[in-house]
Design a protein around this motif. Structure first.
Motif, PDB file in Angstrom:
ATOM      1  N   SER A 172       0.827  -1.206   0.000  1.00 37.19           N
ATOM      2  CA  SER A 172       0.000   0.000   0.000  1.00 37.19           C
ATOM      3  C   SER A 172       0.862   1.257   0.000  1.00 37.19           C
ATOM      4  O   SER A 172       0.602   2.219  -0.734  1.00 37.19           O
ATOM      5  CB  SER A 172      -0.922  -0.011   1.223  1.00 37.19           C
ATOM      6  OG  SER A 172      -1.665   1.184   1.302  1.00 37.19           O
ATOM      7  N   ASN A 173       1.903   1.255   0.815  1.00 47.14           N
ATOM      8  CA  ASN A 173       2.796   2.414   0.860  1.00 47.14           C
ATOM      9  C   ASN A 173       3.574   2.571  -0.444  1.00 47.14           C
ATOM     10  O   ASN A 173       3.835   3.688  -0.899  1.00 47.14           O
ATOM     11  CB  ASN A 173       3.760   2.275   2.037  1.00 47.14           C
ATOM     12  CG  ASN A 173       3.049   2.391   3.377  1.00 47.14           C
ATOM     13  OD1 ASN A 173       1.997   2.997   3.482  1.00 47.14           O
ATOM     14  ND2 ASN A 173       3.626   1.800   4.414  1.00 47.14           N
ATOM     15  N   MET A 174       3.934   1.439  -1.054  1.00 42.26           N
ATOM     16  CA  MET A 174       4.640   1.490  -2.335  1.00 42.26           C
ATOM     17  C   MET A 174       3.777   2.123  -3.426  1.00 42.26           C
ATOM     18  O   MET A 174       4.229   3.002  -4.168  1.00 42.26           O
ATOM     19  CB  MET A 174       5.029   0.076  -2.772  1.00 42.26           C
ATOM     20  CG  MET A 174       6.201  -0.539  -2.055  1.00 42.26           C
ATOM     21  SD  MET A 174       6.487  -2.218  -2.689  1.00 42.26           S
ATOM     22  CE  MET A 174       7.999  -2.654  -1.853  1.00 42.26           C
ATOM     23  N   ILE A 175       2.524   1.666  -3.526  1.00 40.15           N
ATOM     24  CA  ILE A 175       1.680   2.153  -4.617  1.00 40.15           C
ATOM     25  C   ILE A 175       1.345   3.631  -4.417  1.00 40.15           C
ATOM     26  O   ILE A 175       1.192   4.382  -5.383  1.00 40.15           O
ATOM     27  CB  ILE A 175       0.401   1.294  -4.757  1.00 40.15           C
ATOM     28  CG1 ILE A 175      -0.235   1.534  -6.134  1.00 40.15           C
ATOM     29  CG2 ILE A 175      -0.586   1.560  -3.649  1.00 40.15           C
ATOM     30  CD1 ILE A 175      -1.369   0.577  -6.446  1.00 40.15           C
ATOM     31  N   LYS A 176       1.254   4.076  -3.165  1.00 38.79           N
ATOM     32  CA  LYS A 176       1.031   5.495  -2.903  1.00 38.79           C
ATOM     33  C   LYS A 176       2.237   6.320  -3.359  1.00 38.79           C
ATOM     34  O   LYS A 176       2.078   7.428  -3.892  1.00 38.79           O
ATOM     35  CB  LYS A 176       0.773   5.729  -1.418  1.00 38.79           C
ATOM     36  CG  LYS A 176      -0.598   5.265  -0.952  1.00 38.79           C
ATOM     37  CD  LYS A 176      -0.783   5.496   0.538  1.00 38.79           C
ATOM     38  CE  LYS A 176      -2.134   5.013   1.021  1.00 38.79           C
ATOM     39  NZ  LYS A 176      -2.317   5.196   2.487  1.00 38.79           N
ATOM     40  N   MET A 177       3.443   5.775  -3.152  1.00 41.73           N
ATOM     41  CA  MET A 177       4.648   6.462  -3.617  1.00 41.73           C
ATOM     42  C   MET A 177       4.674   6.535  -5.136  1.00 41.73           C
ATOM     43  O   MET A 177       5.004   7.577  -5.722  1.00 41.73           O
ATOM     44  CB  MET A 177       5.893   5.751  -3.104  1.00 41.73           C
ATOM     45  CG  MET A 177       6.162   5.935  -1.631  1.00 41.73           C
ATOM     46  SD  MET A 177       7.746   5.227  -1.138  1.00 41.73           S
ATOM     47  CE  MET A 177       8.890   6.277  -2.041  1.00 41.73           C
ATOM     48  N   LEU A 178       4.331   5.431  -5.800  1.00 43.95           N
ATOM     49  CA  LEU A 178       4.296   5.422  -7.263  1.00 43.95           C
ATOM     50  C   LEU A 178       3.273   6.428  -7.776  1.00 43.95           C
ATOM     51  O   LEU A 178       3.533   7.161  -8.739  1.00 43.95           O
ATOM     52  CB  LEU A 178       3.956   4.018  -7.770  1.00 43.95           C
ATOM     53  CG  LEU A 178       5.005   2.930  -7.531  1.00 43.95           C
ATOM     54  CD1 LEU A 178       4.450   1.565  -7.920  1.00 43.95           C
ATOM     55  CD2 LEU A 178       6.279   3.221  -8.323  1.00 43.95           C
ATOM     56  N   ALA A 179       2.100   6.469  -7.127  1.00 43.77           N
ATOM     57  CA  ALA A 179       1.038   7.375  -7.556  1.00 43.77           C
ATOM     58  C   ALA A 179       1.405   8.837  -7.331  1.00 43.77           C
ATOM     59  O   ALA A 179       0.973   9.715  -8.074  1.00 43.77           O
ATOM     60  CB  ALA A 179      -0.254   7.039  -6.818  1.00 43.77           C
ATOM     61  N   ALA A 180       2.203   9.094  -6.295  1.00 46.06           N
ATOM     62  CA  ALA A 180       2.627  10.465  -6.029  1.00 46.06           C
ATOM     63  C   ALA A 180       3.696  10.929  -7.016  1.00 46.06           C
ATOM     64  O   ALA A 180       3.867  12.127  -7.244  1.00 46.06           O
ATOM     65  CB  ALA A 180       3.153  10.578  -4.601  1.00 46.06           C
TER      66      ALA A 180
END
Length: 268
Positions: A172-180
């Motif tokens: 979840s934290n990874m995908i939020k970083m990618l999305a940011a």
């Protein structure tokens, strides 16, 4: 083995007796309880346990102040605390805790693998992270010479790694970083980064991860907007969308700066 205190009781203990070696067993039990909550949703619902960086950091400090309280058990419990800190990525909990963990402990398994995992996350080498992380799910991995019995604490770590909660929290934290960072990215790259098998898995997971719709907005939306043409389109945000116009206005012209630099050069 001491039964774990509640979160509020741990906070009171830290406020009154943070440097008392007599609280070590209680802090150890609380570390175990935190990892147990990650390993099992049933345990999490039964225990009044929340992640506490302060409690875990205090325990590691007490091991330094009173080395005789650490022993082999303390080395593995330190790894449990490091595992909990790793789950907070991209927060800096692991780095902050790592500064307190002696190199001799960091060089031993399972702490050594946790350090490698943290380095891969910091470098955003997400696809390389997962094979290292899965090693921790093997209780016998990294057994020290002469060690024939796997400790309960090491089994607890493996149970937490093999459960879905830990992986999904990191994912979840990874995908939020990618999305940011990206408005869109190749599907193959995103799947490898998140250790997911196919488009359906990504859509299912992405629908459960929510991000803010804009700076200062209280409204949230799913992190994945759509998958189209082999690309993942992330939800638009102030981070991944080019701003049109700007509130910033340049108050100094280039010619004025150039003239000032010229005068300075002539004086020299």
């Amino acid at each position: 083995m001491a039964s774990p205190l509640s979160h509020s009781e741990i906070q009171n203990l830290l406020n009154s007796s943070a440097y008392d070696p007599k609280i070590v067993s209680k802090l150890e039990a609380y570390v175990r309880a935190q990892v147990s909550a990650v390993a099992s949703s049933i345990v999490a619902s039964e225990l009044d346990v929340k992640y506490s960086f302060d409690a875990n950091r205090t325990l590691v400090k007490l091991y330094q102040f009173f080395p005789h309280l650490e022993g082999e058990q303390g080395i593995t419990i330190t790894a449990l605390a490091a595992f909990l800190a790793l789950l907070q990525f991209p927060e800096t909990d692991f780095m902050a805790l790592g500064c307190l963990i002696p190199e001799r402990v960091q060089s031993l398994e399972p702490c050594a693998t946790l350090v490698r995992c943290a380095e891969l996350l910091e470098a955003c080498q997400f696809s390389d992270f997962w094979p290292e992380f899965r090693k921790l799910g093997i209780p016998e991995y990294g057994a020290r010479e002469g060690e024939t019995v796997v400790s309960d604490d090491r089994k607890l770590l493996s149970n937490a790694v093999n459960g879905s909660s830990a992986s999904n929290q990191i994912r979840s934290n990874m995908i939020k970083m990618l999305a940011a960072t990206y408005r869109s990215a190749p599907l193959s790259v995103v799947l490898a980064a998140l250790d997911l098998n196919d488009e359906g898995s990504l859509l299912s997971f992405g629908s459960k991860v929510m991000v803010s719709m804009g700076e200062g907005s209280e409204n949230e939306t799913a992190v994945v907007e759509k998958i189209e043409g082999g690309f993942v389109v992330f939800a638009a945000s102030s981070d991944n969308t080019k701003r049109i116009g700007s509130d910033f206005k340049e108050g100094v012209k280039y010619d004025a700066v150039a003239a000032m630099m010229s005068k300075t050069a002539l004086r020299q």
